[in-house]
Design an enzyme around this catalytic site. Structure first.
Site, short mmCIF file in Angstrom:
data_model
loop_
_atom_site.label_atom_id
_atom_site.label_comp_id
_atom_site.label_asym_id
_atom_site.label_seq_id
_atom_site.Cartn_x
_atom_site.Cartn_y
_atom_site.Cartn_z
N ARG A 17 0.80 -1.23 0.00
CA ARG A 17 0.00 0.00 0.00
C ARG A 17 0.84 1.28 0.00
NH1 ARG A 17 -3.78 -1.48 4.92
NH2 ARG A 17 -2.07 -2.96 5.30
N GLY A 143 -6.66 -6.14 14.43
CA GLY A 143 -7.13 -7.31 15.15
C GLY A 143 -7.84 -6.84 16.42
N ARG A 318 25.68 22.81 5.36
CA ARG A 318 25.70 21.48 4.76
C ARG A 318 26.73 20.59 5.46
NH1 ARG A 318 26.85 22.67 -1.18
NH2 ARG A 318 27.01 20.40 -1.22
N TYR A 351 29.27 31.88 -0.18
CA TYR A 351 29.42 30.42 -0.26
C TYR A 351 30.84 30.05 0.17
CZ TYR A 351 30.32 25.74 -1.87
OH TYR A 351 30.69 24.43 -1.90
N ASN A 362 37.03 37.98 9.18
CA ASN A 362 35.77 38.55 8.70
C ASN A 362 35.66 38.28 7.20
OD1 ASN A 362 33.46 40.66 9.40
ND2 ASN A 362 34.23 41.05 7.35
C1 UD1 Z 1 -1.15 -6.77 12.27
C2 UD1 Z 1 -1.86 -7.71 13.27
C3 UD1 Z 1 -3.14 -7.02 13.78
C4 UD1 Z 1 -2.77 -5.70 14.43
C5 UD1 Z 1 -1.97 -4.82 13.45
C6 UD1 Z 1 -1.41 -3.62 14.18
C7 UD1 Z 1 -1.42 -10.03 12.69
C8 UD1 Z 1 -1.94 -11.26 12.02
N1 UD1 Z 1 -2.20 -8.96 12.64
O1 UD1 Z 1 -1.99 -6.61 11.14
O2 UD1 Z 1 -3.80 -7.83 14.75
O3 UD1 Z 1 -3.95 -5.03 14.83
O4 UD1 Z 1 -0.83 -5.55 12.92
O5 UD1 Z 1 -0.73 -2.76 13.30
O6 UD1 Z 1 -0.35 -10.07 13.27
N2 UD1 Z 1 5.41 -9.14 8.24
C9 UD1 Z 1 6.45 -9.98 7.91
N3 UD1 Z 1 6.17 -11.15 7.30
C10 UD1 Z 1 4.90 -11.54 7.00
C11 UD1 Z 1 3.84 -10.68 7.34
C12 UD1 Z 1 4.13 -9.47 7.96
O7 UD1 Z 1 7.61 -9.67 8.19
O8 UD1 Z 1 4.74 -12.63 6.45
C13 UD1 Z 1 5.72 -7.87 8.94
C14 UD1 Z 1 5.44 -6.64 8.11
O9 UD1 Z 1 6.59 -6.19 7.46
C15 UD1 Z 1 5.00 -5.63 9.16
C16 UD1 Z 1 4.41 -6.49 10.28
O10 UD1 Z 1 4.89 -7.79 10.07
O11 UD1 Z 1 6.10 -4.91 9.68
C17 UD1 Z 1 2.90 -6.44 10.33
O12 UD1 Z 1 2.37 -6.94 9.12
P1 UD1 Z 1 1.09 -6.30 8.44
O13 UD1 Z 1 0.80 -7.05 7.20
O14 UD1 Z 1 1.25 -4.84 8.33
O15 UD1 Z 1 -0.04 -6.66 9.53
P2 UD1 Z 1 -1.45 -5.98 9.72
O16 UD1 Z 1 -2.40 -6.46 8.70
O17 UD1 Z 1 -1.28 -4.51 9.85
CA CA Z 2 0.52 -3.05 9.57
#
Ligand code: UD1
Ligand code: CA
Length: 450
Positions: A17, A143, A318, A351, A362
């Protein structure tokens, strides 16, 4: 806390997304990649070891985490089969048996170390799992936490929730503490029979309950556990991060006249008794010493500003800028890889690149160091107490000695010894009456045209 703690930061996700060519966790808040904010929180919550689970853009994420001393271990999650599957990718670290396990999401950068410590305390008190929850007026997508009294009995993902469960406003923040001795066993019991066919970390709650273990809840503010899924959320998180940082700065003794207009980087260091005027922006690597004043609309990056120095308004510092005690850099001045000595003044329209300016020198308005020939860069060294007249071009490499005087409008191509005067411009010629003649001729020409 004397207990050992392993932290696993999940950073393998696609981040679809974000609509980006880069993995989500590489996007930055306050000039620091999201994943490093989570790593930082884990470390500040007393982790004995922090590891990262990588997937998309693994190479870039690994490069970031190998910057630590010692470098963080990382584990590849080859397929994205869910958050529990991701935690299990770090099986190698889990086998080491820590007292506590913390699981953090790489896309949740605002989580507070205090919250993580509170979750760890529940594990120390005997819980098998402790979930960080929050109340939300807009729980859609999160969740939902299902409770019986003080105990948590399950977490239901949005897609699997019944209409009644969707009305619950208590949500899963994503961060979890787990009893280190039980973690591997509990995680291995998580299945994937749900709407998405994924191994949900959240199912560890019902798994633990089915074994008669205690599952606890600690709550956090919604903004502490805000997850970044889109660029809208990235901007919201940035705004919250900046607001917190401004408060911290002011409480630590820094004056911000219009705090909402000042933007910090994650590594900005500002000592007490610094005054920051409106619309000052920090890039990475800035340190401001006590008593300095940053005037309005200045931009600083990779710069050290000494005690009682003055910068701006409208100055750009910078990388490699080093302003010593009481140095002054005024409006429309750009400085790069340059030391400005104690009490030296660079007040207007200048610069300076690849240079050093001695104490109390100065630098006149409109001075330019010509440091670049289109291929190579050269240094300009200006001695203590030297005076550079306005609108001078200093063609590097160049040495201007202590106490030397460069006449304004000079193009200086040769070194100037200490205490010498350098004139690098045509001598002025004055012709009596010639101005009047030119004016008369021009007036006549104009009259002839009409
Ligand atoms: C998740 C939770 C949800 C919670 C929400 C809070 C689960 C099943 N759901 O949903 O309950 O309310 O976060 O923000 O845990 N990731 C991996 N490998 C995977 C899947 C995910 O490394 O196979 C990592 C993603 O990079 C991310 C994190 O896990 O950093 C969360 O994954 P994401 O898909 O964003 O979970 P949500 O749908 O937001
Ligand atoms: Ca998430």
């Amino acid at each position: 806390m004397s207990r050992t703690c392993l932290s696993i930061v999940l950073a393998a996700g696609e981040g679809t997304r974000m609509k980006s060519t880069r993995a989500k966790v590489l996007h930055e808040v306050a000039h620091r990649p999201l994943v490093l904010h989570a790593v930082d929180a884990a470390m500040r919550a007393g982790s004995s070891e922090t590891v990262v689970v990588v997937g998309r853009d693994a190479e870039s994420v690994v490069r970031l985490v190998s910057g630590f001393e010692p470098p963080l271990r990382h584990f590849a999650q080859e397929e994205r089969l869910g958050t529990a599957h991701a935690v299990l990718a770090a099986r190698g670290a889990l086998a080491d048996r820590f007292d506590d396990l913390l699981v953090l999401f790489g896309d949740t950068p605002l989580v507070r170390p205090e919250t993580l410590l509170a979750a760890r305390a529940e594990i120390a008190a005997g819980a098998a799992v402790c979930v960080v929850g929050f109340h939300s007026a807009k729980p859609t997508g999160y969740g939902r936490l299902i409770r019986e009294g003080d105990e948590l009995v399950a977490i239901r993902e949005e897609k699997d929730a019944s209409p009644e469960e969707r009305l619950i406003d208590l949500c899963n923040g994503g961060v979890m503490a787990i009893d280190g001795g039980r973690a591997l066993d509990l995680l291995e019991r998580v299945g994937n029979s749900n709407a998405k066919g994924e191994y949900y970390l959240t199912d560890i709650v019902s798994v633990a309950r089915s074994k008669g273990l205690s599952v606890r809840l600690v709550t956090a503010e919604e903004e502490d556990v805000l997850g970044v899924n889109t660029r809208l959320e990235l901007a919201r998180v940035e705004a919250i991060w900046q607001a917190r940082r401004r408060d911290e700065a002011m409480l630590s003794g820094v004056t911000l006249i219009a705090p909402e207009t000042v933007f910090f980087a994650a590594d900005t260091v500002v000592e007490p008794d610094v005054v920051i005027e409106p619309n000052v922006v920090f890039g990475p690597g800035v340190h401001i010493r006590s008593g300095a004043v940053l005037h309005a609309f200045s931009h600083l990056e990779g710069a050290s500003v000494g005690p009682k120095a003055s910068v701006g308004p409208f100055a750009r510092l910078r990388p490699g800028t080093d302003l010593r005690d009481g140095a002054k850099v005024g409006n429309f001045v750009e400085i790069k890889s340059t030391t400005v000595g104690q009490g030296a003044k660079v007040s207007h329209l200048t610069y300076l690149g690849d240079a050093s300016v001695g104490a109390e020198a100065n630098i006149g308005a409109g001075t330019i160091t010509c440091n670049y020939d289109g291929f190579n860069k050269y240094r300009t060294v200006i001695g203590a107490g030297a005076f550079i007249g306005s609108n001078s071009a200093l063609v590097a490499p160049l040495l201007i000695g202590d106490g030397a005087y460069v006449a304004s409008g000079s193009v200086v191509t040769e070194d100037v010894p200490a205490d010498a005067l350098a004139l690098g411009r045509a001598r002025q010629v004055v012709k009596e009456g010639r101005g009047r003649e030119i004016n008369a001729r021009n007036a006549a020409r104009k009259a002839g045209q009409s």
